[in-house]
Write a protein that holds these residues in place. Structure first.
Motif, short mmCIF file in Angstrom:
data_model
loop_
_atom_site.label_atom_id
_atom_site.label_comp_id
_atom_site.label_asym_id
_atom_site.label_seq_id
_atom_site.Cartn_x
_atom_site.Cartn_y
_atom_site.Cartn_z
N ARG A 1 0.84 -1.20 0.00
CA ARG A 1 0.00 0.00 0.00
C ARG A 1 0.88 1.25 0.00
N ASP B 1 0.98 -6.90 2.66
CA ASP B 1 -0.43 -6.89 3.05
C ASP B 1 -1.04 -8.25 2.73
N GLN C 1 -10.66 -6.40 2.21
CA GLN C 1 -10.24 -5.05 1.86
C GLN C 1 -10.99 -4.57 0.62
N LYS C 2 -11.25 -3.28 0.57
CA LYS C 2 -11.87 -2.72 -0.61
C LYS C 2 -10.87 -2.77 -1.75
N GLU D 1 -7.90 -0.46 -1.70
CA GLU D 1 -6.97 -0.48 -0.57
C GLU D 1 -5.69 -1.24 -0.88
#
Length: 390
Positions: free
Chosen positions: A83, A231, A237-238, A241
């Motif tokens: 991210r 991650d 998660q959207k 994201e």
């Protein structure tokens, strides 16, 4: 007066910055003020030979590199799939990535020179394919049956079978006793080279998340997406994201480790209590949290039921952390723990260790290069070989 090292200032500065080390940190290693070190980097003065040698070791660079006329070509940075708000890679992560790149480059060049065939599974799929299809191909290629692990040690079984197919798996949580790896910063990465696919897993996490990371990184190999991950987890998660590649590889890992058909066939009764969830999760080699997320995504449990059971899963994880801390404290007191050579084999990859030792014994690899690749002195190679055959 100590002999001066007439280093190339621009190269000297680049070596520190590429190690993600501040001037203050580097200066401490040679016991001088940061201002003095910055003078050396500006060419206003020179370090002694001993000081330059100490810094070369700290930066993990050859001492001779400081005297090159210009900045040399270095390994290209791996694509960062993390991210945008992820922690910057620290010195430990940079050194680990560089070390694996060096190993991977050697084995790739060796396989190319020997005209070894490319591995057909590297890049067999793309992100446009169905994650379930990619997962099934990984299971078929490695001959793995989820939930039916023979050894009772799922992650070991996955690593052994992946390496049997020519995929190098490195697993560690440290560079040395003073430099450890943060799993919040780096969980793993993959180098999807058809001549020498390499996967790294940060072993700071407990076994279940490590296994999920391993399969996630194998998915990177299957879609030829070289890069860094941080991650790696089953979740909801959207889409905005996470990087699309990370979302896809998480889906592949979930499908490979907990196939929907197997989970559905178990029935909803397995989610009646936290203890039952834990038992089933252990069978699949995943965490209770991963199993619950998978069940929720497959509509096998309601959101209310998920939240209730997740509280118990969170308590399980906290209990694990307490046990791990107690275990580390006990090992520190008794000065016991895994064999140094076992840790080196895991860090280097068992397959890579055997390949280097075979090349060394066969006379096609110089002793100094073999020692450098394995980070073990030549006169200790017999200890590595003994550990390999245990």
């Amino acid at each position: 007066m100590a002999d001066k090292a007439y280093i190339t200032p621009i190269v000297f500065k680049w070596a520190r910055e590429s190690a993600k080390m501040t001037a203050e940190t580097a200066a401490i290693k040679v016991n001088v003020p940061a201002e003095r070190l910055l003078e050396w980097e500006a060419g206003a003065s020179q370090p002694t030979i001993k000081q330059a040698q100490t810094l070369a070791k700290a930066y993990k660079r050859p001492f001779a590199l400081f005297f090159l006329p210009d900045i040399p070509r270095d390994f290209q940075p791996l694509q960062d799939f993390r991210r945008s708000d992820s922690k910057s890679l620290s010195t430990g992560s940079v050194f680990m990535i560089r070390e694996i790149q060096q190993k991977q480059a050697w084995i790739s060049e060796t396989n190319r020179e020997n005209s070894e065939a490319k591995f057909p599974f590297v890049g067999r799929f793309t992100i446009k394919d169905n994650p379930a299809d990619v997962a099934q191909d990984i299971l078929n290629t490695l001959s793995i049956s989820p939930g039916k692990y023979v050894t009772g040690n799922p992650i070991k079984e996955w690593i052994d079978k992946a390496e049997a197919k020519g995929i190098f798996i490195s697993r560690t949580s440290f560079i040395n006793s003073h430099l450890t790896l943060d799993s919040d910063e780096l969980q793993g990465f993959a180098i999807a080279d058809p001549h020498a696919p390499f996967v790294f897993i940060n072993s700071e996490d407990w076994a279940a998340p490590q296994l999920f990371t391993l399969v996630h990184e194998l998915a990177h190999i299957w879609i030829a997406a070289t890069g860094i991950s941080a991650d790696v987890e089953p979740g909801f998660q959207k889409a905005d994201e996470l990087h699309p590649v990370e979302l896809f590889c998480n889906e592949v890992a979930a499908n490979a480790l907990i196939p929907s058909r197997l989970l559905t066939n178990l029935g909803s009764h397995v989610f009646q209590s936290a203890s039952q969830v834990f038992s089933v999760a252990k069978t699949f080699g995943v965490s209770s949290f991963a199993l619950l997320v998978r069940a929720l995504n497959l509509n096998l449990i309601s959101l209310v039921h998920y939240k209730s059971l997740k509280m118990a899963a969170d308590a399980e994880f906290k209990a694990f952390l307490i046990k791990q801390e107690a275990k580390r404290a006990k090992q520190k007191e008794s000065d016991s723990g895994p064999s140094y050579y076992l840790l080196q084999i895991q860090k280097n990859s068992r397959l890579f260790t055997q390949t280097v030792l075979d090349a060394f014994r066969g006379g096609s690899l110089e002793p100094t290069q073999a020692s450098s690749l394995l980070n073990v002195k030549i006169n200790h190679f017999h200890n590595l070989e003994a550990q390999l055959h245990k």
